[in-house]
Design a protein around this motif. Sequence first.
Motif, mmCIF file in Angstrom:
data_model
loop_
_atom_site.group_PDB
_atom_site.id
_atom_site.type_symbol
_atom_site.label_atom_id
_atom_site.label_comp_id
_atom_site.label_asym_id
_atom_site.label_seq_id
_atom_site.Cartn_x
_atom_site.Cartn_y
_atom_site.Cartn_z
ATOM 1 N N SER A 264 0.854 -1.193 0.000
ATOM 2 C CA SER A 264 0.000 0.000 0.000
ATOM 3 C C SER A 264 0.884 1.236 0.000
ATOM 4 O O SER A 264 2.111 1.153 0.205
ATOM 5 N N ARG A 265 0.270 2.378 -0.214
ATOM 6 C CA ARG A 265 0.998 3.643 -0.130
ATOM 7 C C ARG A 265 1.544 3.868 1.275
ATOM 8 O O ARG A 265 2.634 4.427 1.455
ATOM 9 N N TYR A 266 0.807 3.420 2.282
ATOM 10 C CA TYR A 266 1.236 3.543 3.683
ATOM 11 C C TYR A 266 2.513 2.740 3.914
ATOM 12 O O TYR A 266 3.475 3.230 4.512
ATOM 13 N N HIS A 267 2.535 1.494 3.431
ATOM 14 C CA HIS A 267 3.721 0.658 3.598
ATOM 15 C C HIS A 267 4.923 1.261 2.877
ATOM 16 O O HIS A 267 6.049 1.245 3.398
ATOM 17 N N ALA A 268 4.704 1.763 1.651
ATOM 18 C CA ALA A 268 5.798 2.355 0.888
ATOM 19 C C ALA A 268 6.401 3.544 1.631
ATOM 20 O O ALA A 268 7.629 3.725 1.666
ATOM 21 N N LEU A 269 5.549 4.360 2.254
ATOM 22 C CA LEU A 269 6.015 5.525 2.999
ATOM 23 C C LEU A 269 6.910 5.112 4.159
ATOM 24 O O LEU A 269 8.051 5.584 4.299
ATOM 25 N N PHE A 270 6.407 4.213 4.999
ATOM 26 C CA PHE A 270 7.151 3.883 6.217
ATOM 27 C C PHE A 270 8.310 2.922 5.961
ATOM 28 O O PHE A 270 9.276 2.903 6.733
ATOM 29 N N LEU A 271 8.254 2.167 4.876
ATOM 30 C CA LEU A 271 9.413 1.370 4.505
ATOM 31 C C LEU A 271 10.540 2.283 4.021
ATOM 32 O O LEU A 271 11.714 2.062 4.346
ATOM 33 N N THR A 272 10.211 3.317 3.283
ATOM 34 C CA THR A 272 11.220 4.279 2.839
ATOM 35 C C THR A 272 11.871 4.979 4.027
ATOM 36 O O THR A 272 13.097 5.133 4.095
ATOM 37 N N LEU A 273 11.067 5.405 4.989
ATOM 38 C CA LEU A 273 11.599 6.059 6.183
ATOM 39 C C LEU A 273 12.474 5.106 6.992
ATOM 40 O O LEU A 273 13.516 5.509 7.529
ATOM 41 N N SER A 274 12.050 3.845 7.071
ATOM 42 C CA SER A 274 12.832 2.850 7.818
ATOM 43 C C SER A 274 14.172 2.590 7.140
ATOM 44 O O SER A 274 15.207 2.474 7.807
ATOM 45 N N LEU A 275 14.169 2.495 5.816
ATOM 46 C CA LEU A 275 15.420 2.322 5.084
ATOM 47 C C LEU A 275 16.335 3.532 5.266
ATOM 48 O O LEU A 275 17.559 3.393 5.366
ATOM 49 N N ALA A 276 15.732 4.701 5.345
ATOM 50 C CA ALA A 276 16.529 5.918 5.527
ATOM 51 C C ALA A 276 17.247 5.922 6.874
ATOM 52 O O ALA A 276 18.312 6.532 7.015
ATOM 53 N N SER A 277 16.686 5.246 7.880
ATOM 54 C CA SER A 277 17.355 5.180 9.183
ATOM 55 C C SER A 277 18.670 4.417 9.081
ATOM 56 O O SER A 277 19.634 4.710 9.795
ATOM 57 N N ILE A 278 18.729 3.433 8.186
ATOM 58 C CA ILE A 278 19.975 2.696 7.955
ATOM 59 C C ILE A 278 20.973 3.580 7.204
ATOM 60 O O ILE A 278 22.162 3.619 7.527
ATOM 61 N N VAL A 279 20.475 4.310 6.222
ATOM 62 C CA VAL A 279 21.331 5.210 5.444
ATOM 63 C C VAL A 279 21.970 6.266 6.351
ATOM 64 O O VAL A 279 23.141 6.628 6.184
ATOM 65 N N ALA A 280 21.218 6.750 7.339
ATOM 66 C CA ALA A 280 21.733 7.778 8.251
ATOM 67 C C ALA A 280 22.978 7.303 8.976
ATOM 68 O O ALA A 280 23.938 8.071 9.166
ATOM 69 N N ILE A 281 22.988 6.034 9.387
ATOM 70 C CA ILE A 281 24.150 5.492 10.083
ATOM 71 C C ILE A 281 25.356 5.448 9.147
ATOM 72 O O ILE A 281 26.483 5.786 9.521
ATOM 73 N N ALA A 282 25.127 5.033 7.907
ATOM 74 C CA ALA A 282 26.232 4.912 6.950
ATOM 75 C C ALA A 282 26.798 6.272 6.569
ATOM 76 O O ALA A 282 28.019 6.457 6.498
ATOM 77 N N VAL A 283 25.924 7.246 6.331
ATOM 78 C CA VAL A 283 26.355 8.544 5.818
ATOM 79 C C VAL A 283 26.971 9.411 6.904
ATOM 80 O O VAL A 283 27.951 10.124 6.667
ATOM 81 N N LEU A 284 26.423 9.352 8.113
ATOM 82 C CA LEU A 284 26.825 10.278 9.174
ATOM 83 C C LEU A 284 27.720 9.632 10.217
ATOM 84 O O LEU A 284 27.843 10.141 11.327
#
Length: 341
Positions: A264-284
Amino acid sequence: MIGSRSLSAPVEPRRVALDAGRHAQTAALAALWLLLTCAAGFRWLGDSRDYLDYLAYYNQIPPYLAFNNSRFEAGFHFCAWFARTHLNMEYDYFVLIVAGLSLAIKFHLFKKYLRYPLLAAVTYVAIFYPMHEYTQIRVGLALALGYLTIHCLYDRRWMAAALWFVLAYLFHTSVIVLPLGFLAARYVRGNMAVILIGIGAAVLFYISEQLRELLVQLFSSINPLLRSYVDNRTFESVSLLSINNLLLIAAMAAAVVMGWFKFSRYHALFLTLSLASIVAIAVLASSPIVANRTKEVLFVSVIFLIFRSKITLRTLPTILFIWADSVLLFYLAFREGLISL
């Protein structure tokens, strides 16, 4: 002649059972909210790691309102000043109100948007409660308002979203990443999101030093602690290879492989945000405090992600990985002194 039997249709037993289940669930959420709010306000789990710092700050608030001598954001400082000087409120009761409001907003969102609100609440408590409502109370309330903003954006309630976001930002500036994540999720969906997130992470990692300095220049006047956060490299290191991050990566990988973007659109939104939490660790990673703060803001998304749909064989792997992570993080909260019995 029609007999005396009632003409109204009988109430279906299944509907009665469902209504009873909903009422029981609401009552359980209310009881859990009350218990956790009182525990935070009256320190039933012992003094948190930041308790003495917050207490000293609160007791030293001057009678006049000034923001240039406060190390906290304007919204939190104003509320603390008003409670201290106008209401003559003891610090424990101030925490009671802040933590109670934070949990009330989050539990309301769980109840309104998720299939399993009670499981969501319990999982939230294990992962986030020790850090947010029990320790860094202003962060807890900022995130509650921030995720309320995200849901208003999801429902296209633009004015309400703007209002809640401003309030969230006044309590903690880190919530600025949430609407940015919403915009990214809105225009980049499906597995393409994974590809673009990966490419974006590589680019950001390459320019991370320049990005750090730009963020400091833009926001240090708003959050006076930002420079110390960015420059503090003696803080405990962060790594994608830590057990808790590996569990999160495994959970997100399972969600992507199982096609959660298409749920759903809801899942896509929160899956993207969850993936971004992993990216934050790598980038910062070069600024561990900023990396951890950014991850904390985005990591809450997993609660909304995993309990939206019915638990099936397709969703169970991701849920089990997050539950394993929650057990680990709840244990670490005690071991690292966030809370103590």
